[in-house]
Design a protein around this motif. Structure first.
Motif, PDB file in Angstrom:
ATOM      1  N   UNK A  84       1.003  -1.172   0.071  1.00 47.01           N
ATOM      2  CA  UNK A  84       0.009  -0.022   0.014  1.00 47.01           C
ATOM      3  C   UNK A  84       0.900   1.242   0.100  1.00 47.01           C
ATOM      4  N   UNK A  85       2.093   1.125   0.447  1.00 46.77           N
ATOM      5  CA  UNK A  85       3.101   2.270   0.576  1.00 46.77           C
ATOM      6  C   UNK A  85       3.902   2.313  -0.600  1.00 46.77           C
ATOM      7  N   UNK A  86       4.047   1.267  -1.478  1.00 52.55           N
ATOM      8  CA  UNK A  86       4.830   1.018  -2.671  1.00 52.55           C
ATOM      9  C   UNK A  86       4.861   2.180  -3.769  1.00 52.55           C
ATOM     10  N   UNK A  87       3.696   2.653  -3.778  1.00 53.38           N
ATOM     11  CA  UNK A  87       3.218   3.531  -4.809  1.00 53.38           C
ATOM     12  C   UNK A  87       3.873   5.055  -4.584  1.00 53.38           C
ATOM     13  N   UNK A  88       4.103   5.203  -3.286  1.00 50.46           N
ATOM     14  CA  UNK A  88       4.538   6.529  -2.646  1.00 50.46           C
ATOM     15  C   UNK A  88       6.227   6.656  -2.744  1.00 50.46           C
ATOM     16  N   UNK A  89       6.664   5.551  -2.825  1.00 51.00           N
ATOM     17  CA  UNK A  89       8.171   5.323  -2.830  1.00 51.00           C
ATOM     18  C   UNK A  89       9.092   5.689  -3.936  1.00 51.00           C
ATOM     19  N   UNK A 128      10.499  10.938  -3.623  1.00 51.61           N
ATOM     20  CA  UNK A 128       9.549   9.963  -2.998  1.00 51.61           C
ATOM     21  C   UNK A 128       8.853  10.635  -1.771  1.00 51.61           C
ATOM     22  N   UNK A 129       7.612  10.153  -1.412  1.00 48.42           N
ATOM     23  CA  UNK A 129       6.974  10.555  -0.411  1.00 48.42           C
ATOM     24  C   UNK A 129       7.074   9.546   0.873  1.00 48.42           C
ATOM     25  N   UNK A 173      -3.089  11.467   3.556  1.00 53.62           N
ATOM     26  CA  UNK A 173      -3.730  10.807   2.522  1.00 53.62           C
ATOM     27  C   UNK A 173      -3.138   9.408   2.405  1.00 53.62           C
ATOM     28  N   UNK A 174      -1.529   9.427   2.676  1.00 53.94           N
ATOM     29  CA  UNK A 174      -0.836   7.935   2.569  1.00 53.94           C
ATOM     30  C   UNK A 174      -1.247   7.174   3.835  1.00 53.94           C
ATOM     31  N   UNK A 223      13.078  -3.461   6.815  1.00 56.56           N
ATOM     32  CA  UNK A 223      12.666  -3.536   8.040  1.00 56.56           C
ATOM     33  C   UNK A 223      11.811  -2.313   8.871  1.00 56.56           C
ATOM     34  N   UNK A 224      11.886  -0.964   8.184  1.00 57.02           N
ATOM     35  CA  UNK A 224      11.381   0.067   8.421  1.00 57.02           C
ATOM     36  C   UNK A 224      11.073   0.833   7.508  1.00 57.02           C
ATOM     37  N   UNK A 225       9.957   1.795   7.720  1.00 56.87           N
ATOM     38  CA  UNK A 225       9.447   2.571   6.389  1.00 56.87           C
ATOM     39  C   UNK A 225       8.954   3.852   7.338  1.00 56.87           C
TER      40      UNK A 225
END
Length: 223
Positions: free
Chosen positions: A147-152, A173-174, A212-213, A197-199
């Motif tokens: 779900x977070x990949x598109x913002x990376x 990237x966001x 939004x994210x 291991x972390x985002x």
């Protein structure tokens, strides 16, 4: 003071510009750490009080209208003097300190687990430390990552030139993923994700769009 039509609130664009300016001035000119979306501190001087909230740790709230978070349940004391006085008088009859929680506030284990997970995701992503992916349940971790990949990835942006034609450029990237050794970056990000291991959200743009994210993550996790 704000008065409708007299001192209008700044536009979203102006608010974003002011946010970026505050980040730049406080971090680069004065040496503050931007350790949470709305909070700064000198290195080693983070608020220990507020960090209990952001780490989703239990806490007691004492007094009229005070909120508490105990055993996975959030509850609030009566907010008016008369109701609070009555609650204090009846306290000795209560079997435990959370007896003022209504039945409607008591949730099943599954709902509590889901709400607790969403709280951890939201509160962690609001901080510079980010979300510890290894602490997530095995079945949840890939949902959060994807779900977070598109913002990376770098974001395309159209910039107008003086000749009214447009040219393509990109912004950063966001979201940033990290392994034990390094920050993971595109285009190899999807291959490297098994080591993540972390985002965390980037500063300032990721923080600016945090609502939004985080909503995107919630959408992926909600049944």
């Amino acid at each position: 003071w704000y008065s409708p039509g007299v001192f209008p609130l700044p536009s979203e664009e102006s608010s974003a510009q002011m946010y970026r300016m505050a980040v730049e001035i406080l971090t680069q000119c004065y040496g503050y750490e931007h350790y949470e979306v709305s909070n700064y501190a000198k290195p080693g001087k983070r608020s220990r009080h507020n960090q209990k909230y952001w780490k989703n740790e239990p806490f007691w709230g004492i007094g009229m209208g005070a909120a508490s978070f105990i055993d996975g349940v959030r509850f609030t004391r009566p907010s008016t003097y008369s109701e609070y006085s009555e609650w204090v008088k009846n306290l000795s009859d209560a079997q435990n300190i959370t007896d003022d929680v209504s039945n409607e506030d008591i949730k099943g284990d599954e709902e509590l687990d889901r709400d607790s997970l969403l709280d951890v995701v939201m509160l962690s992503l609001r901080t510079a430390d980010g979300l510890n992916l290894t602490a997530l349940p095995v079945d949840i971790r890939p949902k959060v990552i994807h779900s977070l990949l598109p913002f990376a990835s770098p974001r395309p942006q159209t910039v107008s030139s003086s000749s009214s034609s447009s040219s393509s450029s990109s912004e950063g990237p966001l979201v940033q993923f990290f392994s034990e050794e390094m920050k993971l970056t595109a285009p190899l990000l999807e291959v490297q994700l098994k080591d993540a291991i972390r985002v965390r959200l980037t500063d300032p743009d990721g923080f600016l769009l945090s609502n939004d994210i985080i909503s995107s993550v919630f959408a992926a996790l909600m049944p």
